[in-house]
Design a protein around this motif. Sequence first.
Motif, short mmCIF file in Angstrom:
data_model
loop_
_atom_site.label_atom_id
_atom_site.label_comp_id
_atom_site.label_asym_id
_atom_site.label_seq_id
_atom_site.Cartn_x
_atom_site.Cartn_y
_atom_site.Cartn_z
N LEU A 1 0.88 -1.16 0.00
CA LEU A 1 0.00 0.00 0.00
C LEU A 1 0.92 1.21 0.00
CD1 LEU A 1 -2.74 1.20 0.10
CD2 LEU A 1 -2.78 0.92 2.55
N GLU B 1 -6.22 8.88 -1.44
CA GLU B 1 -6.11 7.58 -2.11
C GLU B 1 -5.75 6.49 -1.12
OE1 GLU B 1 -3.67 7.34 -5.65
OE2 GLU B 1 -4.38 9.30 -6.31
N ASN C 1 -8.85 5.70 0.89
CA ASN C 1 -9.80 4.90 0.10
C ASN C 1 -9.36 3.45 0.01
OD1 ASN C 1 -11.41 7.13 -0.33
ND2 ASN C 1 -10.59 7.58 -2.35
N ARG C 2 -8.06 3.25 -0.10
CA ARG C 2 -7.51 1.89 -0.18
C ARG C 2 -7.73 1.16 1.15
NH1 ARG C 2 -3.71 -0.19 -4.18
NH2 ARG C 2 -4.14 -2.41 -3.97
N ALA D 1 -5.45 -3.52 4.98
CA ALA D 1 -4.23 -2.77 4.69
C ALA D 1 -3.39 -2.76 5.95
CB ALA D 1 -4.58 -1.34 4.27
N ILE E 1 -0.09 -4.59 1.46
CA ILE E 1 -1.39 -5.27 1.42
C ILE E 1 -1.11 -6.75 1.40
CG2 ILE E 1 -3.50 -5.65 0.09
CD1 ILE E 1 -2.83 -2.92 -1.26
#
Length: 107
Positions: A4, A12, A15-16, A26, A105
């Motif tokens: 990540l 961003e 959001n991930r 994550a 991730i």
Amino acid sequence: GGRLDLSNPAVEVLNRIHGLSPIPGAYFELDGVTYKVLKATVDSVAGAHEKDAGTVVDENLTIVCGDGKCIRPELIQKQGKRAMTAKDFLCGNKIQPGTQLKWMITS
């Protein structure tokens, strides 16, 4: 899986995190232990843009992203433990400002 990327803008990254919560999740890694971030917010911290992405900038585990804005984890799960609020987590796990985190991730 894959990393990540904290060099991305904070929105961003956020959001991930939310898109991967709770599974696969994550993670950041510190001293060989993984910590899953289940919920976070975007924040601005004075001087954060001068730090490298992935650096902890305050006592609240606020982390710099690539655009100089920050993410602040709100819900964290340490490897092998139950999920807890960042406040409770930080009572038992001191992560000092200036600490550089590794992010990824898991698949």
